[in-house]
Design a protein around this motif. Structure first.
Motif, short mmCIF file in Angstrom:
data_model
loop_
_atom_site.label_atom_id
_atom_site.label_comp_id
_atom_site.label_asym_id
_atom_site.label_seq_id
_atom_site.Cartn_x
_atom_site.Cartn_y
_atom_site.Cartn_z
N MET A 162 0.81 -1.21 0.00
CA MET A 162 0.00 0.00 0.00
C MET A 162 0.84 1.26 0.00
SD MET A 162 -1.76 -0.18 3.74
CE MET A 162 -1.58 1.40 4.50
N LYS A 163 0.21 2.32 -0.49
CA LYS A 163 0.84 3.63 -0.51
C LYS A 163 0.42 4.40 0.74
CE LYS A 163 1.47 4.76 -5.36
NZ LYS A 163 0.97 5.58 -6.47
N VAL A 164 1.37 5.16 1.24
CA VAL A 164 1.12 6.02 2.39
C VAL A 164 1.56 7.42 2.00
CG1 VAL A 164 1.77 6.49 4.78
CG2 VAL A 164 1.54 4.14 4.01
N LYS A 165 0.71 8.39 2.27
CA LYS A 165 1.03 9.78 2.00
C LYS A 165 1.51 10.42 3.30
CE LYS A 165 -0.83 13.97 -0.04
NZ LYS A 165 -2.02 14.59 -0.67
N VAL A 166 2.69 11.02 3.26
CA VAL A 166 3.28 11.63 4.45
C VAL A 166 3.40 13.13 4.24
CG1 VAL A 166 5.24 11.65 6.02
CG2 VAL A 166 4.61 9.52 4.88
N ASN A 167 2.59 13.89 4.96
CA ASN A 167 2.65 15.35 4.88
C ASN A 167 3.58 15.85 5.97
OD1 ASN A 167 0.78 15.54 2.76
ND2 ASN A 167 -0.92 15.40 4.19
N ALA A 168 4.78 16.23 5.59
CA ALA A 168 5.77 16.73 6.54
C ALA A 168 6.46 17.93 5.91
CB ALA A 168 6.78 15.65 6.88
N SER A 169 7.06 18.75 6.75
CA SER A 169 7.64 19.99 6.26
C SER A 169 8.98 19.81 5.54
CB SER A 169 7.80 20.98 7.42
OG SER A 169 8.64 20.40 8.41
N SER A 170 9.70 18.74 5.84
CA SER A 170 11.00 18.56 5.20
C SER A 170 11.21 17.10 4.80
CB SER A 170 12.12 18.99 6.14
OG SER A 170 12.21 18.09 7.23
N ARG A 171 12.15 16.90 3.91
CA ARG A 171 12.48 15.55 3.45
C ARG A 171 12.98 14.69 4.60
NH1 ARG A 171 16.21 15.01 -1.68
NH2 ARG A 171 14.33 15.90 -2.52
N GLU A 172 13.81 15.27 5.46
CA GLU A 172 14.37 14.53 6.60
C GLU A 172 13.26 14.07 7.53
OE1 GLU A 172 15.57 17.68 5.75
OE2 GLU A 172 17.25 16.85 4.60
N GLU A 173 12.29 14.94 7.78
CA GLU A 173 11.18 14.58 8.66
C GLU A 173 10.34 13.47 8.03
OE1 GLU A 173 7.37 16.73 10.81
OE2 GLU A 173 8.98 17.98 10.01
N ARG A 174 10.09 13.56 6.71
CA ARG A 174 9.34 12.49 6.02
C ARG A 174 10.07 11.16 6.13
NH1 ARG A 174 8.09 16.46 1.86
NH2 ARG A 174 10.04 15.89 0.83
N ASP A 175 11.40 11.19 5.91
CA ASP A 175 12.19 9.96 6.00
C ASP A 175 12.13 9.35 7.39
OD1 ASP A 175 12.84 10.16 3.33
OD2 ASP A 175 14.84 11.00 3.69
N LYS A 176 12.19 10.18 8.42
CA LYS A 176 12.12 9.69 9.79
C LYS A 176 10.75 9.05 10.08
CE LYS A 176 15.45 12.86 11.82
NZ LYS A 176 15.64 14.02 12.71
N ILE A 177 9.69 9.68 9.60
CA ILE A 177 8.35 9.14 9.82
C ILE A 177 8.21 7.80 9.11
CG2 ILE A 177 5.90 9.48 9.25
CD1 ILE A 177 6.36 12.49 9.81
N ILE A 178 8.71 7.71 7.88
CA ILE A 178 8.62 6.45 7.13
C ILE A 178 9.45 5.36 7.82
CG2 ILE A 178 9.23 5.34 4.94
CD1 ILE A 178 8.52 8.08 3.60
N GLU A 179 10.63 5.71 8.30
CA GLU A 179 11.45 4.73 9.03
C GLU A 179 10.72 4.23 10.28
OE1 GLU A 179 15.41 6.08 9.95
OE2 GLU A 179 15.69 6.82 7.90
N LYS A 180 10.10 5.15 11.02
CA LYS A 180 9.38 4.78 12.24
C LYS A 180 8.22 3.85 11.94
CE LYS A 180 10.29 8.78 15.19
NZ LYS A 180 9.64 9.94 15.84
#
Length: 99
Positions: A47-65
């Motif tokens: 499945m696809k997940v959409k991550v609304n975050a302010s920066s690329r680093e924050e998006r990567d951290k959320i995806i890792e978590k």
């Protein structure tokens, strides 16, 4: 099961037409979101997940978590979309027959 590059390629092909099932907003990763994600990924496997975050680093951290907390695998991330995989056991997996 070990996910090979060939499996990832097949998953990217299947995932291209998918719409995001879960959207992670400004509240970030909450327990309710993790529960919803687990329920959805157990059913869909890919499945696809959409991550609304302010920066690329924050998006990567959320995806890792989310991958760590749900034992899923990141197949691909493009912009704010992540394609995640969590296979069922081989006897129950519908996705394995497609890849």
């Amino acid at each position: 099961m070990q996910i090979t590059e060939a499996h990832k390629k097949a998953c990217r092909k299947l995932g291209h037409a998918l719409k995001p099932v879960v959207t992670i907003g400004s509240a970030g990763l909450t327990d309710a979101l993790i529960t919803e994600f687990n329920t959805s990924i157990e059913h869909h496997e890919l499945m696809k997940v959409k991550v609304n975050a302010s920066s690329r680093e924050e998006r990567d951290k959320i995806i890792e978590k989310i991958c760590a907390q749900t034992h899923s695998t990141l197949i691909q991330r493009v912009g704010n979309m992540a394609l995640l995989l969590k296979l069922r056991p081989a006897r129950d997996s519908k996705l394995l027959s497609q890849i």
